[in-house]
Structure formats: structure tokens, C-alpha cells
Write a protein that holds these residues in place. Structure first.
Motif, PDB file in Angstrom:
ATOM      1  N   LEU A 169       0.846  -1.196   0.000  1.00 29.59           N
ATOM      2  CA  LEU A 169       0.000   0.000   0.000  1.00 29.59           C
ATOM      3  C   LEU A 169       0.876   1.239   0.000  1.00 29.59           C
ATOM      4  CD1 LEU A 169      -2.598  -0.943   2.757  1.00 29.59           C
ATOM      5  CD2 LEU A 169      -3.126  -0.454   0.386  1.00 29.59           C
ATOM      6  N   GLN A 170       0.683   2.090  -0.976  1.00 26.25           N
ATOM      7  CA  GLN A 170       1.406   3.349  -1.002  1.00 26.25           C
ATOM      8  C   GLN A 170       0.928   4.230   0.146  1.00 26.25           C
ATOM      9  OE1 GLN A 170       1.004   5.050  -4.922  1.00 26.25           O
ATOM     10  NE2 GLN A 170       2.034   3.340  -5.894  1.00 26.25           N
ATOM     11  N   PRO A 171       1.737   5.223   0.537  1.00 29.98           N
ATOM     12  CA  PRO A 171       1.317   6.134   1.600  1.00 29.98           C
ATOM     13  C   PRO A 171      -0.032   6.779   1.292  1.00 29.98           C
ATOM     14  CG  PRO A 171       3.630   6.453   1.101  1.00 29.98           C
ATOM     15  CD  PRO A 171       3.086   5.518   0.054  1.00 29.98           C
ATOM     16  N   ARG A 172      -0.896   6.815   2.306  1.00 33.06           N
ATOM     17  CA  ARG A 172      -2.212   7.453   2.234  1.00 33.06           C
ATOM     18  C   ARG A 172      -3.113   6.861   1.172  1.00 33.06           C
ATOM     19  NH1 ARG A 172      -3.223  10.114   6.788  1.00 33.06           N
ATOM     20  NH2 ARG A 172      -1.307  10.980   7.585  1.00 33.06           N
ATOM     21  N   ALA A 173      -2.905   5.579   0.825  1.00 26.04           N
ATOM     22  CA  ALA A 173      -3.708   4.918  -0.212  1.00 26.04           C
ATOM     23  C   ALA A 173      -4.906   4.205   0.408  1.00 26.04           C
ATOM     24  CB  ALA A 173      -2.858   3.907  -0.981  1.00 26.04           C
ATOM     25  N   LEU A 174      -6.022   4.266  -0.282  1.00 29.65           N
ATOM     26  CA  LEU A 174      -7.192   3.471   0.067  1.00 29.65           C
ATOM     27  C   LEU A 174      -7.003   2.092  -0.550  1.00 29.65           C
ATOM     28  CD1 LEU A 174     -10.050   3.235   1.275  1.00 29.65           C
ATOM     29  CD2 LEU A 174     -10.936   4.098  -0.912  1.00 29.65           C
ATOM     30  N   GLY A 175      -7.002   1.055   0.286  1.00 28.53           N
ATOM     31  CA  GLY A 175      -6.875  -0.312  -0.216  1.00 28.53           C
ATOM     32  C   GLY A 175      -8.172  -0.817  -0.799  1.00 28.53           C
ATOM     33  N   SER A 176      -9.278  -0.438  -0.175  1.00 30.43           N
ATOM     34  CA  SER A 176     -10.589  -0.825  -0.686  1.00 30.43           C
ATOM     35  C   SER A 176     -11.666   0.031  -0.062  1.00 30.43           C
ATOM     36  CB  SER A 176     -10.886  -2.295  -0.379  1.00 30.43           C
ATOM     37  OG  SER A 176     -11.122  -2.468   1.007  1.00 30.43           O
ATOM     38  N   PRO A 177     -12.731   0.309  -0.824  1.00 28.10           N
ATOM     39  CA  PRO A 177     -13.900   0.949  -0.222  1.00 28.10           C
ATOM     40  C   PRO A 177     -14.624  -0.087   0.638  1.00 28.10           C
ATOM     41  CG  PRO A 177     -14.382   0.388  -2.486  1.00 28.10           C
ATOM     42  CD  PRO A 177     -12.936   0.037  -2.246  1.00 28.10           C
ATOM     43  N   MET A 178     -15.661   0.326   1.322  1.00 26.55           N
ATOM     44  CA  MET A 178     -16.462  -0.634   2.088  1.00 26.55           C
ATOM     45  C   MET A 178     -17.002  -1.681   1.119  1.00 26.55           C
ATOM     46  SD  MET A 178     -16.316   0.174   5.283  1.00 26.55           S
ATOM     47  CE  MET A 178     -17.634  -0.814   6.005  1.00 26.55           C
ATOM     48  N   HIS A 179     -16.915  -2.927   1.540  1.00 25.44           N
ATOM     49  CA  HIS A 179     -17.398  -4.034   0.732  1.00 25.44           C
ATOM     50  C   HIS A 179     -17.662  -5.230   1.642  1.00 25.44           C
ATOM     51  CE1 HIS A 179     -13.069  -4.748   1.003  1.00 25.44           C
ATOM     52  NE2 HIS A 179     -13.333  -6.025   0.790  1.00 25.44           N
ATOM     53  N   THR A 180     -18.423  -6.168   1.134  1.00 22.32           N
ATOM     54  CA  THR A 180     -18.791  -7.354   1.907  1.00 22.32           C
ATOM     55  C   THR A 180     -18.596  -8.590   1.047  1.00 22.32           C
ATOM     56  OG1 THR A 180     -20.483  -6.042   3.043  1.00 22.32           O
ATOM     57  CG2 THR A 180     -20.633  -8.433   3.257  1.00 22.32           C
ATOM     58  N   HIS A 181     -17.859  -9.553   1.583  1.00 21.87           N
ATOM     59  CA  HIS A 181     -17.671 -10.845   0.916  1.00 21.87           C
ATOM     60  C   HIS A 181     -18.793 -11.793   1.349  1.00 21.87           C
ATOM     61  CE1 HIS A 181     -13.424 -10.180  -0.317  1.00 21.87           C
ATOM     62  NE2 HIS A 181     -13.439  -9.362   0.721  1.00 21.87           N
ATOM     63  N   ARG A 182     -19.373 -12.467   0.394  1.00 19.58           N
ATOM     64  CA  ARG A 182     -20.391 -13.466   0.719  1.00 19.58           C
ATOM     65  C   ARG A 182     -19.799 -14.855   0.900  1.00 19.58           C
ATOM     66  NH1 ARG A 182     -23.889 -12.453  -4.258  1.00 19.58           N
ATOM     67  NH2 ARG A 182     -22.849 -10.493  -4.566  1.00 19.58           N
ATOM     68  N   ASP A 183     -18.610 -15.094   0.333  1.00 15.92           N
ATOM     69  CA  ASP A 183     -18.111 -16.467   0.244  1.00 15.92           C
ATOM     70  C   ASP A 183     -16.805 -16.763   0.965  1.00 15.92           C
ATOM     71  OD1 ASP A 183     -20.292 -17.034  -1.447  1.00 15.92           O
ATOM     72  OD2 ASP A 183     -19.172 -16.287  -3.171  1.00 15.92           O
ATOM     73  N   GLU A 184     -16.079 -15.758   1.445  1.00 14.14           N
ATOM     74  CA  GLU A 184     -14.792 -16.036   2.058  1.00 14.14           C
ATOM     75  C   GLU A 184     -14.532 -15.153   3.278  1.00 14.14           C
ATOM     76  OE1 GLU A 184     -14.465 -15.582  -1.676  1.00 14.14           O
ATOM     77  OE2 GLU A 184     -15.053 -13.566  -1.166  1.00 14.14           O
ATOM     78  N   ASP A 185     -13.659 -15.653   4.150  1.00  9.10           N
ATOM     79  CA  ASP A 185     -13.153 -14.903   5.293  1.00  9.10           C
ATOM     80  C   ASP A 185     -11.753 -14.424   4.945  1.00  9.10           C
ATOM     81  OD1 ASP A 185     -15.373 -15.623   7.075  1.00  9.10           O
ATOM     82  OD2 ASP A 185     -14.504 -17.631   7.024  1.00  9.10           O
ATOM     83  N   GLU A 186     -11.362 -13.282   5.505  1.00 11.92           N
ATOM     84  CA  GLU A 186     -10.029 -12.739   5.267  1.00 11.92           C
ATOM     85  C   GLU A 186      -9.358 -12.428   6.599  1.00 11.92           C
ATOM     86  OE1 GLU A 186     -10.057 -10.191   1.269  1.00 11.92           O
ATOM     87  OE2 GLU A 186     -11.276  -9.330   2.858  1.00 11.92           O
ATOM     88  N   VAL A 231     -19.454  -9.400   6.837  1.00 10.27           N
ATOM     89  CA  VAL A 231     -19.220  -8.209   7.652  1.00 10.27           C
ATOM     90  C   VAL A 231     -18.571  -7.156   6.750  1.00 10.27           C
ATOM     91  CG1 VAL A 231     -18.018  -7.228   9.644  1.00 10.27           C
ATOM     92  CG2 VAL A 231     -18.969  -9.553   9.782  1.00 10.27           C
ATOM     93  N   PRO A 232     -19.229  -6.012   6.527  1.00 11.38           N
ATOM     94  CA  PRO A 232     -18.648  -4.977   5.671  1.00 11.38           C
ATOM     95  C   PRO A 232     -17.312  -4.498   6.236  1.00 11.38           C
ATOM     96  CG  PRO A 232     -20.944  -4.478   6.209  1.00 11.38           C
ATOM     97  CD  PRO A 232     -20.530  -5.627   7.072  1.00 11.38           C
ATOM     98  N   HIS A 233     -16.372  -4.226   5.329  1.00 11.14           N
ATOM     99  CA  HIS A 233     -15.068  -3.726   5.766  1.00 11.14           C
ATOM    100  C   HIS A 233     -14.375  -2.955   4.646  1.00 11.14           C
ATOM    101  CE1 HIS A 233     -14.291  -7.737   4.049  1.00 11.14           C
ATOM    102  NE2 HIS A 233     -13.129  -7.236   3.666  1.00 11.14           N
ATOM    103  N   ALA A 234     -13.391  -2.161   5.062  1.00 10.37           N
ATOM    104  CA  ALA A 234     -12.530  -1.400   4.156  1.00 10.37           C
ATOM    105  C   ALA A 234     -11.165  -1.343   4.818  1.00 10.37           C
ATOM    106  CB  ALA A 234     -13.072   0.012   3.946  1.00 10.37           C
ATOM    107  N   PHE A 235     -10.110  -1.048   4.030  1.00 11.07           N
ATOM    108  CA  PHE A 235      -8.787  -0.851   4.630  1.00 11.07           C
ATOM    109  C   PHE A 235      -8.005   0.197   3.860  1.00 11.07           C
ATOM    110  CE2 PHE A 235      -7.798  -3.990   1.430  1.00 11.07           C
ATOM    111  CZ  PHE A 235      -6.458  -3.775   1.089  1.00 11.07           C
ATOM    112  N   TRP A 236      -6.991   0.775   4.525  1.00 15.27           N
ATOM    113  CA  TRP A 236      -6.210   1.868   3.948  1.00 15.27           C
ATOM    114  C   TRP A 236      -4.885   2.004   4.689  1.00 15.27           C
ATOM    115  CZ3 TRP A 236     -10.755   2.365   6.652  1.00 15.27           C
ATOM    116  CH2 TRP A 236     -10.658   2.895   7.943  1.00 15.27           C
ATOM    117  N   ASN A 237      -3.996   2.790   4.092  1.00 12.00           N
ATOM    118  CA  ASN A 237      -2.724   3.147   4.733  1.00 12.00           C
ATOM    119  C   ASN A 237      -2.885   4.570   5.261  1.00 12.00           C
ATOM    120  OD1 ASN A 237      -0.164   3.940   5.467  1.00 12.00           O
ATOM    121  ND2 ASN A 237       0.829   3.241   3.601  1.00 12.00           N
ATOM    122  N   PRO A 238      -2.938   4.753   6.590  1.00 11.37           N
ATOM    123  CA  PRO A 238      -3.157   6.085   7.155  1.00 11.37           C
ATOM    124  C   PRO A 238      -1.890   6.922   7.287  1.00 11.37           C
ATOM    125  CG  PRO A 238      -3.020   4.506   8.927  1.00 11.37           C
ATOM    126  CD  PRO A 238      -2.900   3.722   7.626  1.00 11.37           C
TER     127      PRO A 238
END
Length: 173
Positions: A44-61, A93-100
Motif C-alpha cells: 500500500l502506497q502512503p495514504r492509499a485506500l486499499g478498498s472501499p467498504m465491501h462485503t464478501h459473501r463467500d470467504e473470510d479474510e 461483515v462490511p469492511h474497508a482498509f487503507w494506509n493512514p
């Protein structure tokens, strides 16, 4: 010990599926685990959004932070994790991640069961094209992988966490 082994996967065996502010490098695919899990590294580059909020129906991370800091919203909780911490992102479970931070970050994503690595390969193809990606292509890809996207969360996440977001939505994980 040198030489090729079915029990050792070297950096040369890895495949870059997605490049950009968030990358996806396939370290271990479902073809090597009888479909039980896959391992994907996300730089993840500095201050990058890794993903918007999203929900997986089929897998755990499960995301192991290898370097830097990774922020995440999981359900209604917002957290920041550092090296050695594990972010648990269950299916449905909805989730998102980023580099703060202003330094790069890396995480190792353990995805169970395997198969979602194909989504990152599809994103790589979509983002390799010229111009802004077609939202219809992104939606079709997400649908094929049982992913519900909340692209409207991008501006909120960017503003709340001081993220740099290019003209197109980043890759999802």
C-alpha cells in the motif's frame, strides 16, 4: 538449500495481479492448497485506500500487517493495526482498509476458501486499460466473486482518513 521443490514457493514464483496505490501479489493460490486458502500480499502506497467498504459473501479474510500501519473499518469499528497485528474480516461483515501514514505499508492477506485471487487478476486487467475504468465492468467482476461494493464510501473514507484517491476506485480486498 537450493533447487526447485514442490514445498517451497520462492519470490520468483509469485505473480503480480494488480499494480497501483494498492497492489496484489499472489504468493500462494488455491491450485496449490486444494482450494482451502490463498495468500496475497498487498503493498500500500502512503495514504492509499486499499478498498472501499465491501462485503464478501463467500470467504473470510485475515490480514497480517507486515510493515507500516493499516487502518480498517470492520463493521462499525475503526482500528489501526501495526506490524504483527492481524485484522479479522469475516464474510458477511462490511469492511474497508487503507494506509493512514506517509510511509508504505504491506500486509499479507489469508483468504479462505481460495478463489478470490481471481478477482485481483480481473482488477489488474480492468485497471491496465486506458482512462477511467468502466463502473459496469467493476460491478460485473464483483458480482462474479460474490462481492457487494459500496463505492459511495470512497469520498467519506478519503476525507475521514486523509487518503489520496485517484480518479478511479482502488482495488477491493
Amino acid at each position: 538449500m537450493s533447487g526447485h521443490s514442490e514445498y517451497v514457493i520462492t519470490p520468483a514464483d509469485r505473480t503480480t495481479l494488480l499494480q497501483g496505490p494498492v497492489g496484489a501479489i499472489l504468493m500462494l493460490g488455491g491450485d496449490r492448497t486444494a482450494g482451502s486458502l490463498s495468500l496475497v500480499e498487498h503493498p500500500l502506497q502512503p495514504r492509499a485506500l486499499g478498498s472501499p467498504m465491501h462485503t464478501h459473501r463467500d470467504e473470510d479474510e485475515y490480514s497480517v500487517v507486515l510493515e507500516g500501519q493499516v487502518g480498517a473499518q470492520i463493521g462499525e469499528q475503526t482500528v489501526v493495526a501495526g506490524p504483527g497485528d492481524v485484522l479479522v474480516k469475516p464474510r458477511d461483515v462490511p469492511h474497508a482498509f487503507w494506509n493512514p501514514a506517509d510511509q508504505p505499508a504491506r500486509l499479507l492477506e489469508i483468504i479462505s476458501p481460495a478463489g478470490f485471487e481471481g478477482y485481483f487478476a480481473g482488477l489488474g486487467q480492468i485497471f491496465a486499460g486506458q482512462g477511467t475504468p468502466d463502473p459496469g465492468h467493476l460491478a460485473d467482476l464483483a458480482g462474479r466473486y460474490g462481492l457487494d461494493l459500496d463505492l459511495a464510501s470512497v469520498p467519506r473514507l478519503a476525507a475521514a482518513h486523509g487518503l489520496r484517491v485517484p480518479g478511479a476506485p482502488p482495488g477491493m480486498s
